[in-house]
Design an enzyme around this catalytic site. Structure first.
Site, mmCIF file in Angstrom:
data_model
loop_
_atom_site.group_PDB
_atom_site.id
_atom_site.type_symbol
_atom_site.label_atom_id
_atom_site.label_comp_id
_atom_site.label_asym_id
_atom_site.label_seq_id
_atom_site.Cartn_x
_atom_site.Cartn_y
_atom_site.Cartn_z
ATOM 1 N N LYS A 55 0.891 -1.166 0.000
ATOM 2 C CA LYS A 55 0.000 0.000 0.000
ATOM 3 C C LYS A 55 0.922 1.207 0.000
ATOM 4 C CE LYS A 55 -2.820 2.744 3.134
ATOM 5 N NZ LYS A 55 -3.774 2.755 4.255
ATOM 6 N N GLY A 76 -8.052 8.863 10.376
ATOM 7 C CA GLY A 76 -8.347 9.051 11.791
ATOM 8 C C GLY A 76 -9.524 9.958 12.095
ATOM 9 N N ASN A 110 -9.274 0.908 9.791
ATOM 10 C CA ASN A 110 -8.290 0.695 10.842
ATOM 11 C C ASN A 110 -8.722 1.380 12.140
ATOM 12 O OD1 ASN A 110 -4.609 0.868 11.002
ATOM 13 N ND2 ASN A 110 -6.104 0.268 12.513
ATOM 14 N N THR A 111 -8.653 2.712 12.176
ATOM 15 C CA THR A 111 -8.898 3.460 13.413
ATOM 16 C C THR A 111 -10.216 3.112 14.086
ATOM 17 O OG1 THR A 111 -7.673 5.308 12.442
ATOM 18 C CG2 THR A 111 -8.997 5.771 14.403
#
Lengths: 66, 368, 258
Positions: free
Chosen positions: C97, C158, C206-207
């Site tokens: 990535k 995020g 993810n976050t």
């Protein structure tokens, strides 16, 4: 001799090759990669790299992230 | 890569069966969505869609307002010459017809240009027949050099050129290419284009792509409605425009929908296209391709043209003549086709004002 | 019904890709990945810390998962390329990535550097997944440069704001013939479902999972939402508005006048 290791100064004794360094620092050779003076050294060649004063070494491994 | 690959896929496609299978829901979906696909387009072109003509027209009207505002671009055609080496059964200038052949010299062209420029025209379309011998690329290039001094935009409607020839003319100042496939159906194409350079279906089909790849600013394509069954022909025309738009996003693509008009010659094998059909065609194209311009020439009469304005038309010709040097009437009246809207620029501007549209005579200019 | 995503020759069943950063403990990472049977898992590459013996993250990633190494930390194409090459030396199989960020305020990726890195790495045989700021023409350039998929951001890393870039991502999905994977900014499973309904091939989260109170439960929620959104996309029928009847025909009435 003095080395630059992962950005920090490192003093080592009785270390001649990259293999020695990895063993000395108790790192698992299977899970790391080494950049030596900006060149990526494959695992099979670590034995042949003789360390000198002021060498720049980066050792990395996979970590959490994404 | 060529649009011909797409046409080949559809050769033998049962359009009638496909139209029979169109359901009311398909038409409703096509009118509610944003990114229409081929089946949506087919649904809008189907006979069943006629029952929803007003709905399609409302959507087309809204889309035209959104993407083009209340502006109509105006231009005028200049016939440089009518020499022709192709025998196309439907055209007044075809090689097989006894027609007085003329070609403007540069002095005559200058006179024509001055006249039109004084009227207020800034965008012109220059036309020739299909004759490399009488009207070679060099002659056209020199005409462009002259016209550059009078107009902000020069588009060409001439025989199909190679990529390097388009490059040459673009360098000289041409910013638009108009080239109609006339008929997308290869069999009918062969039947009506008996001989001459224009009889090569693929060379003509690939011409807009050749021009697009040399970065021409605008490309205007179309089919001569009446040569083939209009629903499938408009389908190919729409997909051709989409193909160009998708692959050459920097090129402004527009469409024309000329309908066969009375002309010299005996071509009678015409598929009917009614006024209602034209309304369906314009509105379906507008809904399928919201950002593609649609030009209406003076093949259509004044009343009809005025009514079509709110349905998706974005460009009109004015003060038209299809005779060589016809604007300054120095020549005989050999016409390519009969004009149905004979209004001059002032009259067209008046009508546009009444309908609350702004006439745009100069859309851009070259800086160099 | 078979609906397997195939990228770079690998069949992917779970279209929820999971990032392993920001978790409080590695053991939770393991629970999450095992519970949802994650197919694609991202990790980063970092310098080892000699003072604390780090357990290898790979011990916490199911052996059947595909590892995707993130070049996070790279600020230029050159740095991203270096990290990618190091990852191969570290035993990675080339799924990269590309994340090139020199913006510490919003963490927006640098598309230009990303395209440069993609070109070089694709030629060296890496399977490149570039993370990008949604732009149609950059997405096309990335595919031309050899990327196997394109990963436009949903909203800044995020921020957990959902798919704020919806219009632009939809355009990319419509026009670019490669798997489009929304990455970054998804905060809730419903947002992941939204992406899948638009036509995304997958999403990367993810976050939102790592910082949830119950990470495993949140991951399950996301995994199910991705499945739900994908089904809706495949089943898309006619959700069209009904046509309004017209009493008069103001636009086409002229056709019937004589």
């Amino acid at each position: 001799m003095k080395l630059k290791f992962n950005g920090k100064d490192l003093e080592v004794n009785n270390i001649e090759t990259l293999t020695d360094l990895v063993k000395d620092k108790k790192l698992n050779p299977e899970s790391i990669a080494i950049s030596y003076n900006n060149a990526i050294i494959p695992r099979k060649d670590w034995e042949r790299v003789e360390l000198k004063e002021h060498d720049v070494i980066d050792i990395v491994m996979f970590m959490m992230g994404g | 890569m060529s649009f011909l690959d797409f046409i080949k896929q559809y050769e033998g496609f049962d359009f009638k069966k496909s139209f029979d299978q169109v359901k009311e829901n398909d038409i409703i979906t096509a009118l509610s969505g944003d990114n229409l696909n081929q089946s949506d387009f087919l649904a809008l072109l189907s006979p069943k869609a006629c029952a929803y003509l007003e709905n399609i027209a409302q959507r087309a009207h809204q889309l035209t307002l959104n993407y083009f505002g209340r502006t109509i671009q105006l231009y005028t055609p200049i016939y440089l010459a009518n020499y022709c080496e192709s025998r196309c059964l439907y055209c007044g200038f075809q090689a097989g017809n006894e027609v007085k052949r003329t070609k403007m010299n540069f002095k005559q062209l200058e006179k024509e240009a001055k006249f039109l420029a004084e009227q207020g025209f800034k965008h012109v379309l220059i036309l020739t027949g299909s004759s490399r011998k009488q009207t070679p690329v060099e002659y056209i290039r020199q005409c462009v050099e002259i016209l550059k001094g009078y107009f902000s935009s020069i588009a060409i409607e001439i025989y199909a050129l190679t990529e390097s020839e388009y490059s040459q003319l673009i360098k000289a100042g041409v910013d638009g290419l108009t080239i109609y496939q006339e008929v997308y159906d290869r069999e009918i194409y062969k039947k009506v284009h008996l001989s001459g350079p224009k009889s090569d279906h693929q060379f003509r089909l690939d011409a807009p792509e050749r021009a697009a790849s040399t970065n021409i600013r605008c490309v205007n394509i179309g089919a001569l409605l009446g040569l083939g069954p209009w629903r499938s022909e408009v389908f190919f025309m729409g997909l051709h425009a989409k193909y160009l738009q998708d692959n050459y996003p920097q090129v402004e693509v527009s469409l024309s929908i000329p309908r066969l008009r009375p002309h010299k010659g005996k071509f009678e094998d015409v598929f009917p296209v009614t006024d209602q059909d034209i309304v369906q065609i314009v509105t379906a194209l507008r809904v399928f391709l919201p950002r593609v311009g649609i030009t209406l020439s003076t093949r259509e009469n004044d009343v009809f043209r005025d009514n079509l304005l709110s349905l998706g038309i974005t460009r009109l010709s004015a003060g038209s003549t299809t005779a060589v040097g016809g604007h300054t009437s120095e020549f005989d009246e050999a016409n390519q086709f009969e004009i149905a809207d004979t209004r001059n620029l002032a009259q067209i501007k008046q009508v546009l004002a009444e309908k609350d549209y702004q006439p745009v005579l100069k859309d851009w200019m070259h800086l160099s | 019904m078979k609906d397997t995503l195939i990228i770079a020759g690998r069949a992917i069943k779970n279209r929820l890709f999971v990032g392993t950063g920001k978790f409080p403990r590695k053991s939770i990472v393991k629970d999450v990945l095992e519970t949802i049977k994650a197919d694609v898992v991202t990790v980063s590459l970092r310098r080892v810390d000699l003072d604390s013996q780090d357990e290898n993250i790979l011990e916490f990633v199911p052996k059947s998962s595909q590892l995707m190494v993130n070049t996070s930390g790279a600020r230029t194409a050159e740095e991203a390329i270096r990290i990618a090459r190091l990852s191969k030396a570290c035993g990675g199989d080339g799924w990269i990535k590309i994340e090139v960020i020199s913006d510490s305020k919003y963490l927006l990726p640098d598309n230009e550097e990303t395209i440069k890195a993609t070109e070089v790495l694709a030629k060296e045989g890496f399977k490149v997944f570039p993370y990008m700021t949604p732009d149609l023409y950059d997405a096309k350039r990335l595919v031309d440069a050899g990327a196997v998929a394109v990963m436009p951001l949903g909203s800044p890393i995020g921020s957990n704001r959902g798919i704020k870039t919806k219009e632009l991502v939809q355009i990319i999905i419509n026009e670019v013939k490669a798997p489009i994977i929304v990455d970054a900014g998804l905060g809730m499973p419903s947002e992941a479902a939204e992406c899948m309904e638009m036509g995304c091939a997958a999403v990367l989260v993810n976050t939102a999972i790592a910082t949830a109170k119950n990470q495993v439960l949140m991951a399950e929620g996301f995994s199910e939402a991705v499945k739900a959104g994908r089904k809706a996309f495949l089943a898309k029928g006619n959700q069209a508005e009904q046509i309004k009847a017209h009493a008069s025909s103001p636009l086409t009435g002229f056709l019937h006048e004589k």
